[in-house]
Design an enzyme around this catalytic site. Structure first.
Site, mmCIF file in Angstrom:
data_model
loop_
_atom_site.group_PDB
_atom_site.id
_atom_site.type_symbol
_atom_site.label_atom_id
_atom_site.label_comp_id
_atom_site.label_asym_id
_atom_site.label_seq_id
_atom_site.Cartn_x
_atom_site.Cartn_y
_atom_site.Cartn_z
ATOM 1 N N GLY A 154 32.245 35.037 44.981
ATOM 2 C CA GLY A 154 31.721 35.666 46.213
ATOM 3 C C GLY A 154 32.467 37.334 46.448
ATOM 4 O O GLY A 154 31.503 38.149 46.511
ATOM 5 N N ASP A 155 33.638 37.363 46.677
ATOM 6 C CA ASP A 155 34.011 38.834 46.863
ATOM 7 C C ASP A 155 35.028 39.136 45.748
ATOM 8 O O ASP A 155 35.802 40.166 45.966
ATOM 9 C CB ASP A 155 34.992 38.997 48.271
ATOM 10 C CG ASP A 155 35.854 37.946 48.271
ATOM 11 O OD1 ASP A 155 36.216 37.337 47.468
ATOM 12 O OD2 ASP A 155 36.717 38.029 49.335
ATOM 13 N N GLU A 156 34.706 38.690 44.726
ATOM 14 C CA GLU A 156 35.939 38.738 43.513
ATOM 15 C C GLU A 156 35.051 39.441 42.432
ATOM 16 O O GLU A 156 33.883 38.897 41.763
ATOM 17 C CB GLU A 156 36.510 37.225 42.989
ATOM 18 C CG GLU A 156 37.472 36.704 44.170
ATOM 19 C CD GLU A 156 37.578 35.430 43.706
ATOM 20 O OE1 GLU A 156 38.433 34.879 44.714
ATOM 21 O OE2 GLU A 156 36.784 34.675 43.202
#
Length: 182
Positions: A112-114
């Protein structure tokens, strides 16, 4: 004579069809290895890149480092500005990361936000320096010139017996350590 002409035409048609199918397969492979939001490779592609780097390390002692990058406060950005701005933050971060590494390095969106960054031929000091430079580069490039974006990065050096999961787990633990340290 006509049979030979018919066979040649049929062979030509089959060669054309094979070429068309090979092009489709190549397109599908690119799609399977690409993140749907950012212009980066995805986790599947990244794991294969780690496996190749580990094999190089085991065979030739080639140093490599793995950076685990987490986009800070994405949930807050989504809540305050909407998911479209959150998506823009991800795309923007992907662009900054890609622009600030060597062409031979691999940057991928792994969750996701990685993001993951594979630095081949990177000794530990160079990897930590690059991580610091990436943190600074993202911070220096606010989204739309005004919305601050920051990242936390964990660094690990690939070992000859690593698996992608083990290396990512170490880098992830280091990222959380960095995040707690501010």
């Amino acid at each position: 004579m006509q049979d030979e002409i018919d066979l040649e035409q049929e062979n030509a048609a089959l060669r054309a069809r094979i070429a068309e199918l090979e092009a489709r397969i190549g397109s599908l492979e690119r799609l399977a290895d690409s993140d749907t939001l950012t212009p980066l490779p995805n986790r599947r592609f990244f794991f294969r890149a780690i496996e190749r780097a580990v094999a190089q390390r085991a065979r030739h002692g080639t140093p490599a480092a793995l950076l685990f990058v987490d986009l800070d406060r994405l949930k807050e950005i989504n809540d305050a500005h909407g998911h479209s701005v959150g998506d823009e933050a991800l795309i923007h971060t992907a662009w900054v990361l890609r622009e600030k590494v060597r062409g031979s390095d691999v940057v991928a969106r792994i969750g996701g936000d990685e993001f993951g960054v594979l630095l081949e031929y990177a000794e530990p000091e160079a990897a930590y320096d690059k991580a610091s430079a990436l943190v600074a580069a993202v911070k220096a490039a606010p989204l739309h010139g005004r919305l601050p974006i920051t990242v936390s990065i964990g660094v690990t050096i690939l070992q000859p017996d690593d698996t992608p999961d083990a290396a990512l787990a170490r880098a992830d633990a280091e990222m959380y350590r960095a995040k707690r340290a501010g």
